[in-house]
Design a protein around this motif. Sequence first.
Motif, short mmCIF file in Angstrom:
data_model
loop_
_atom_site.label_atom_id
_atom_site.label_comp_id
_atom_site.label_asym_id
_atom_site.label_seq_id
_atom_site.Cartn_x
_atom_site.Cartn_y
_atom_site.Cartn_z
N ILE A 36 -0.06 -30.25 58.92
CA ILE A 36 -1.06 -31.29 59.20
C ILE A 36 -0.47 -32.34 60.14
CG2 ILE A 36 -2.30 -33.25 58.17
CD1 ILE A 36 -2.78 -31.39 55.71
N GLN A 37 0.77 -32.75 59.88
CA GLN A 37 1.42 -33.73 60.76
C GLN A 37 1.57 -33.17 62.17
OE1 GLN A 37 4.89 -34.35 58.29
NE2 GLN A 37 4.16 -36.39 57.72
N ARG A 42 -0.31 -32.84 67.97
CA ARG A 42 -0.89 -32.06 69.06
C ARG A 42 -2.20 -32.67 69.53
NH1 ARG A 42 1.44 -27.83 66.28
NH2 ARG A 42 -0.38 -27.39 65.00
N LEU A 43 -3.03 -33.10 68.59
CA LEU A 43 -4.30 -33.73 68.96
C LEU A 43 -4.05 -35.06 69.68
CD1 LEU A 43 -6.40 -32.95 65.77
CD2 LEU A 43 -6.65 -31.92 68.04
N ALA A 44 -3.07 -35.82 69.24
CA ALA A 44 -2.74 -37.09 69.91
C ALA A 44 -2.26 -36.84 71.34
CB ALA A 44 -1.69 -37.85 69.11
N ASN A 62 0.91 -40.47 60.95
CA ASN A 62 0.96 -39.15 60.34
C ASN A 62 1.47 -39.20 58.90
OD1 ASN A 62 3.65 -39.59 60.69
ND2 ASN A 62 4.09 -37.58 61.50
N GLY A 63 1.49 -40.39 58.33
CA GLY A 63 1.78 -40.50 56.91
C GLY A 63 0.57 -39.94 56.18
N THR A 74 -5.01 -38.23 58.23
CA THR A 74 -4.08 -38.80 59.20
C THR A 74 -4.96 -39.52 60.23
OG1 THR A 74 -4.10 -36.75 60.51
CG2 THR A 74 -2.31 -37.01 58.92
N SER A 75 -4.35 -40.24 61.17
CA SER A 75 -5.19 -40.90 62.18
C SER A 75 -4.47 -41.05 63.51
CB SER A 75 -5.67 -42.27 61.69
OG SER A 75 -4.60 -43.15 61.56
#
Length: 100
Positions: A36-37, A42-44, A62-63, A74-75
């Motif tokens: 997930i992190q 990758r999206l960022a 990514n916490g 995540t955000s």
Amino acid sequence: KKLMPVGTRIEKGDASVRLTLVWSDPEDTNKTMRTIQAATYRLAAAVADASAGDRWCVQVDNGVEYIGGTRKATSIRLELAEGDAGEMQRAEAALRTVID
């Protein structure tokens, strides 16, 4: 196989726009959290590429946050240079390029 979020939410602040990514993790393992992190980074990176001409700071949180059941979040946050309506619109469009 690429891991993709099962849900998203875009929130606008004074001079920032945040994309919250919701992930499903039925196994609840450390390996899945690392995946997930990595997917969040990758999206960022894709958001950074999509907004390369803008003077924004791309921040990744990514916490992995537990948000209930097997769901985690995540955000990605864009800190904007000006924070005006046009820039907010461009920032939201850049975030949408990775989730639409």
